[in-house]
Write a protein that holds these residues in place. Structure first.
Motif, mmCIF file in Angstrom:
data_model
loop_
_atom_site.group_PDB
_atom_site.id
_atom_site.type_symbol
_atom_site.label_atom_id
_atom_site.label_comp_id
_atom_site.label_asym_id
_atom_site.label_seq_id
_atom_site.Cartn_x
_atom_site.Cartn_y
_atom_site.Cartn_z
ATOM 1 N N CYS A 41 0.852 -1.180 0.000
ATOM 2 C CA CYS A 41 0.000 0.000 0.000
ATOM 3 C C CYS A 41 0.888 1.230 0.000
ATOM 4 N N GLY A 42 0.762 2.044 -1.038
ATOM 5 C CA GLY A 42 1.539 3.265 -1.156
ATOM 6 C C GLY A 42 0.747 4.515 -0.827
ATOM 7 N N ALA A 43 -0.474 4.360 -0.333
ATOM 8 C CA ALA A 43 -1.342 5.471 0.069
ATOM 9 C C ALA A 43 -1.704 6.388 -1.102
ATOM 10 N N GLU A 44 -1.599 5.909 -2.319
ATOM 11 C CA GLU A 44 -1.824 6.752 -3.494
ATOM 12 C C GLU A 44 -3.282 6.798 -3.940
ATOM 13 N N ARG A 45 -3.979 5.698 -3.831
ATOM 14 C CA ARG A 45 -5.329 5.637 -4.408
ATOM 15 C C ARG A 45 -6.355 5.416 -3.304
ATOM 16 N N VAL A 46 -7.343 6.310 -3.217
ATOM 17 C CA VAL A 46 -8.425 6.184 -2.247
ATOM 18 C C VAL A 46 -9.723 5.915 -3.003
ATOM 19 N N SER A 57 -4.887 -0.961 -3.498
ATOM 20 C CA SER A 57 -3.669 -1.265 -4.238
ATOM 21 C C SER A 57 -3.747 -2.691 -4.752
ATOM 22 N N ASN A 58 -3.806 -2.839 -6.066
ATOM 23 C CA ASN A 58 -3.852 -4.161 -6.703
ATOM 24 C C ASN A 58 -4.941 -5.059 -6.127
ATOM 25 N N GLY A 59 -6.107 -4.491 -5.879
ATOM 26 C CA GLY A 59 -7.239 -5.267 -5.385
ATOM 27 C C GLY A 59 -7.280 -5.461 -3.886
ATOM 28 N N ALA A 60 -6.298 -4.973 -3.155
ATOM 29 C CA ALA A 60 -6.274 -5.067 -1.695
ATOM 30 C C ALA A 60 -6.753 -3.744 -1.110
ATOM 31 N N TYR A 61 -7.514 -3.816 -0.025
ATOM 32 C CA TYR A 61 -8.067 -2.622 0.598
ATOM 33 C C TYR A 61 -7.476 -2.420 1.995
ATOM 34 N N PHE A 62 -7.120 -1.169 2.276
ATOM 35 C CA PHE A 62 -6.540 -0.770 3.557
ATOM 36 C C PHE A 62 -7.379 0.380 4.100
ATOM 37 N N SER A 63 -7.796 0.299 5.350
ATOM 38 C CA SER A 63 -8.603 1.379 5.917
ATOM 39 C C SER A 63 -7.751 2.628 6.125
ATOM 40 N N GLY A 64 -8.424 3.751 6.352
ATOM 41 C CA GLY A 64 -7.720 4.995 6.647
ATOM 42 C C GLY A 64 -7.595 5.943 5.483
ATOM 43 N N GLY A 65 -8.326 5.703 4.412
ATOM 44 C CA GLY A 65 -8.216 6.542 3.230
ATOM 45 C C GLY A 65 -8.528 8.012 3.480
ATOM 46 N N LYS A 66 -9.371 8.292 4.489
ATOM 47 C CA LYS A 66 -9.703 9.695 4.747
ATOM 48 C C LYS A 66 -8.537 10.451 5.391
ATOM 49 N N ALA A 67 -7.484 9.744 5.801
ATOM 50 C CA ALA A 67 -6.301 10.400 6.381
ATOM 51 C C ALA A 67 -5.175 10.548 5.355
ATOM 52 N N GLN A 68 -5.508 10.374 4.073
ATOM 53 C CA GLN A 68 -4.509 10.571 3.024
ATOM 54 C C GLN A 68 -4.089 12.045 3.003
ATOM 55 N N THR A 69 -2.797 12.298 2.823
ATOM 56 C CA THR A 69 -2.293 13.668 2.806
ATOM 57 C C THR A 69 -1.182 13.845 1.782
ATOM 58 N N GLN A 70 -1.022 15.105 1.343
ATOM 59 C CA GLN A 70 0.095 15.466 0.482
ATOM 60 C C GLN A 70 1.191 16.187 1.276
ATOM 61 N N GLN A 71 1.000 16.331 2.594
ATOM 62 C CA GLN A 71 1.976 17.032 3.440
ATOM 63 C C GLN A 71 3.372 16.412 3.326
ATOM 64 N N SER A 79 0.738 10.158 1.460
ATOM 65 C CA SER A 79 1.027 9.248 2.561
ATOM 66 C C SER A 79 -0.191 9.244 3.481
ATOM 67 N N LEU A 80 -0.086 8.526 4.570
ATOM 68 C CA LEU A 80 -1.128 8.462 5.594
ATOM 69 C C LEU A 80 -0.670 9.334 6.761
ATOM 70 N N GLU A 81 -1.533 10.233 7.230
ATOM 71 C CA GLU A 81 -1.215 11.083 8.384
ATOM 72 C C GLU A 81 -2.051 10.624 9.571
ATOM 73 N N LEU A 82 -1.366 10.168 10.635
ATOM 74 C CA LEU A 82 -2.060 9.756 11.855
ATOM 75 C C LEU A 82 -1.695 10.711 12.982
ATOM 76 N N SER A 83 -2.693 11.008 13.823
ATOM 77 C CA SER A 83 -2.501 11.901 14.969
ATOM 78 C C SER A 83 -3.534 11.529 16.025
ATOM 79 N N SER A 174 1.352 14.737 14.560
ATOM 80 C CA SER A 174 1.224 13.995 13.303
ATOM 81 C C SER A 174 2.458 13.155 13.019
ATOM 82 N N ILE A 175 2.201 11.932 12.588
ATOM 83 C CA ILE A 175 3.238 11.037 12.072
ATOM 84 C C ILE A 175 2.716 10.519 10.743
ATOM 85 N N TYR A 176 3.601 10.418 9.767
ATOM 86 C CA TYR A 176 3.231 10.015 8.411
ATOM 87 C C TYR A 176 3.736 8.597 8.155
ATOM 88 N N PHE A 177 2.932 7.823 7.430
ATOM 89 C CA PHE A 177 3.279 6.456 7.068
ATOM 90 C C PHE A 177 3.111 6.299 5.567
#
Length: 190
Positions: A41-46, A57-71, A79-83, A174-177
């Motif tokens: 998962c590269g956090a590119e496609r929501v 990503s390639n048919g796999a789903y990862f939760s957290g799409g609403k935390a996608q960021t360009q920061q 990436s994914l921004e968690l706080s 904030s920490i980015y993944f």
């Protein structure tokens, strides 16, 4: 039927029998290749999945799409921004463990203040049956992104249970993944 043809048929059947016997023996003692699966998962496609924004990503789903960021982004544009407002994300589920898996996961973590090292990779089974986390840094790139890894080998007792793999930030900052990588290797023999 001539003796030569009869002998040839018997020889062929004998070879077939011993070939099958060797193949079964190799499978039984575990010399056959294990089944391997790689998920990234590269956090590119929501995309919407079950009514909620997920990374896909390639048919796999990862939760957290609403935390996608360009920061920040290690690769690609996002990436994914968690706080404190959203401490969990990039969660991947294995709905039914077989009990013969070895799972290795990694993700790249970035803290803008370079002091907050609380971002963690977690594997858990509902109901408190299993929880393991890691913030072990195995590599740091030239831009300050840190690769963290976790390897788990769920016990046979968890066969049939639901395993979740995810990123967790217990701090308010904030920490980015980015660039989560999951390898699942299933042994042939239980």
């Amino acid at each position: 039927m001539s003796a030569f043809v009869k002998t040839s048929i018997e020889f062929g059947l004998t070879l077939l029998f011993y070939g099958l016997l060797v193949a079964l023996l190799i499978g039984y003692i575990g010399l056959a290749d294990a089944e391997k699966q790689t998920i990234e998962c590269g956090a590119e496609r929501v995309v919407p999945h079950n009514g909620v924004a997920h990374f896909e990503s390639n048919g796999a789903y990862f939760s957290g799409g609403k935390a996608q960021t360009q920061q920040q982004a290690r690769s690609g544009n996002y990436s994914l921004e968690l706080s404190g407002q959203m401490p969990y994300g990039m969660s991947y589920s294995i709905p039914t463990l077989r009990g013969n898996e070895k799972i290795k996961l990694s993700v790249w973590r970035y803290a803008s203040n370079h002091k907050n090292k609380t971002g963690t990779l977690v594997a858990s089974i509902s109901g408190g049956l299993f929880w393991e986390g890691s913030d072990k840094v195995v590599e740091t790139d030239e831009n300050g992104w840190e690769k963290i890894e976790l390897t788990i080998d769920p016990l046979l007792q968890f066969r049939g249970k639901h395993l979740r793999l995810y990123c967790w930030n217990p701090s308010q900052e904030s920490i980015y993944f980015d660039d989560m990588h999951i390898e699942i290797e299933r042994e042939e023999k239980l």
